[in-house]
Design an enzyme around this catalytic site. Structure first.
Site, PDB file in Angstrom:
ATOM      1  N   GLU A 178      43.292  23.074  90.977  1.00 30.59           N
ATOM      2  CA  GLU A 178      41.847  23.060  91.275  1.00 30.59           C
ATOM      3  C   GLU A 178      41.125  24.139  90.471  1.00 30.59           C
ATOM      4  OE1 GLU A 178      41.737  23.483  95.535  1.00 30.59           O
ATOM      5  OE2 GLU A 178      42.875  21.662  95.825  1.00 30.59           O
ATOM      6  N   ALA A 195      46.056  18.911 102.628  1.00 33.93           N
ATOM      7  CA  ALA A 195      46.903  20.113 102.706  1.00 33.93           C
ATOM      8  C   ALA A 195      46.830  20.883 101.387  1.00 33.93           C
ATOM      9  CB  ALA A 195      48.326  19.717 103.061  1.00 33.93           C
ATOM     10  N   ARG A 196      47.708  20.578 100.466  1.00 37.38           N
ATOM     11  CA  ARG A 196      47.705  21.216  99.161  1.00 37.38           C
ATOM     12  C   ARG A 196      48.118  20.198  98.101  1.00 37.38           C
ATOM     13  NH1 ARG A 196      45.095  24.735 100.903  1.00 37.38           N
ATOM     14  NH2 ARG A 196      45.552  26.959 100.996  1.00 37.38           N
ATOM     15  N   HIS A 246      37.835  19.843  97.577  1.00 37.12           N
ATOM     16  CA  HIS A 246      38.421  20.785  98.550  1.00 37.12           C
ATOM     17  C   HIS A 246      37.352  21.273  99.541  1.00 37.12           C
ATOM     18  CE1 HIS A 246      41.894  23.835  99.221  1.00 37.12           C
ATOM     19  NE2 HIS A 246      41.221  23.641 100.338  1.00 37.12           N
TER      20      HIS A 246
HETATM   21  C1  8YV Z   1      39.744  26.793 103.111  1.00 35.41           C
HETATM   22  C2  8YV Z   1      42.146  26.142 102.723  1.00 35.41           C
HETATM   23  O1  8YV Z   1      38.555  26.165 103.296  1.00 35.41           O
HETATM   24  O2  8YV Z   1      42.529  27.003 104.878  1.00 35.41           O
HETATM   25  C3  8YV Z   1      42.932  26.859 103.735  1.00 35.41           C
HETATM   26  O3  8YV Z   1      44.029  27.311 103.380  1.00 35.41           O
HETATM   27  O4  8YV Z   1      42.626  25.821 101.717  1.00 35.41           O
HETATM   28  C4  8YV Z   1      40.755  25.731 102.904  1.00 35.41           C
HETATM   29  O5  8YV Z   1      40.693  24.758 103.849  1.00 35.41           O
HETATM   30  C5  8YV Z   1      39.615  27.662 101.917  1.00 35.41           C
HETATM   31  O6  8YV Z   1      40.621  28.607 101.958  1.00 35.41           O
HETATM   32  C6  8YV Z   1      38.269  28.369 101.929  1.00 35.41           C
HETATM   33  O7  8YV Z   1      38.219  29.262 100.927  1.00 35.41           O
END
Ligand code: 8YV
Length: 311
Positions: free
Chosen positions: A258, A228-229, A276
């Protein structure tokens, strides 16, 4: 042609399509981003960015002609939605198309962590098979899985987990009676009842919910998986828990800051780490790019945006 700001690279076929339609400005290539924004900021009508990168208010405020922020991703936690609304800027995401990839990554990290695949691979590559005794790993099939956030990704993880004979429980902001899984309102209680806790929640509230107390409850045989985050986890507390055996291990695709991953975390043998990459397949990134293109096109044709976020 309409001016667009890219904060990070997009796949080559999407880049080519964007180039054919718009004047692209690549913020990520600028040596001095401040000077670059001074130069082009006034002309920018759209920003294309990633979920984790988002768009800082300090940058948004340098773009007076901005109409839309198109996030290639599903997370909106790195964009201040209220600020965007006040500015009259629309925000879009790419829902649906990355669900399977993120769930696949969660299962990959889970199996890698419990079955100690990274260490096994290193032993073979180092020519140490037979010389080093690798401790027996942890069985995956039949474990008790706690899902934090039963949204699209959480459901996709649950579906995969069922095929592994796992008992599934979840916590969420609200109970989902149709899910068929047991709802545990309290996260610490869910951790106590789980062999593996997997994070699939949004981080819009920006709060670290995986605290030292939750890790303590997960226990010395427990594992934490995060797709997730990073900001959902108290990272220093996680490092302590991994180092001191408060939990058994972790599988992490996301981090608090990150791409900087603390040296202490990188050094831990019981953490498996990915940069990520949950949605980073060719198929999915192209599908995400198509949605970004569709939103931009709708915006500049004065149509409703296909996947606008309610700000
Ligand atoms: C994406 C993400 O791959 O969907 C999201 O919010 O963090 C990631 O899984 C990312 O945004 C790609 O730039």
């Amino acid at each position: 042609m309409t001016d667009i700001l890219l904060t990070q690279p997009v796949p080559a076929p999407i880049d080519a399509r964007l180039q054919a339609l718009y004047t692209l400005h690549r913020l990520y290539e600028a040596a001095d981003q401040d000077a670059y924004l001074r130069q082009v900021g006034g002309r920018i009508r759209a920003v294309v960015t990633g979920g984790a990168k988002g768009l800082a208010n300090t940058v948004m405020d340098r773009l007076p002609a901005l109409e839309v922020i198109a996030i290639s991703g599903i997370g909106t936690d790195a964009v201040d939605l209220q600020h965007a609304r006040r500015r009259g800027v629309q925000v879009t995401t790419t829902p649906g198309v990355l669900t399977d990839d993120v769930a696949d990554m969660a299962m990959g990290l889970l199996i890698m962590a419990l079955r100690d695949l990274g260490n096994g691979e290193r032993i073979v590559r180092a020519g140490q098979w037979g010389a080093v005794v690798q401790p027996l790993a942890r069985k995956v099939t039949g474990i008790e899985l706690g899902i934090v956030g039963l949204g699209r990704v959480g459901h996709a993880i649950a579906k995969r987990a069922q095929a592994f004979g796992m008992t599934i429980r979840y916590t969420d902001l609200q109970v989902q009676p149709d899910s068929g899984h047991e709802f545990i309102p309290d996260l610490t209680e869910l951790a106590r009842r789980s062999d593996v806790l997997v994070l699939a929640a949004s981080a819009d509230q920006g709060k670290a919910i995986i605290t030292a107390q939750v890790l303590q409850a997960l226990g010395r045989d427990g594992y934490l998986i995060n797709v997730a985050r990073g900001k959902l986890v108290d990272e220093p507390a996680l490092i302590d828990a991994l180092r001191e055996g408060v939990i058994a291990g972790a599988g992490l695709d996301v981090f608090a800051d990150e791409p900087r991953v603390p040296e202490a975390l990188r050094a831990l043998p019981n953490a498996v780490l990915q940069p990520h990459r949950a949605s980073a397949t060719e198929q999915t990134r192209l599908a995400m790019g198509e949605i970004v293109l569709a939103n931009l096109q709708a915006c500049f044709q004065g149509q409703p945006l296909p996947t606008a976020v309610a700000c």
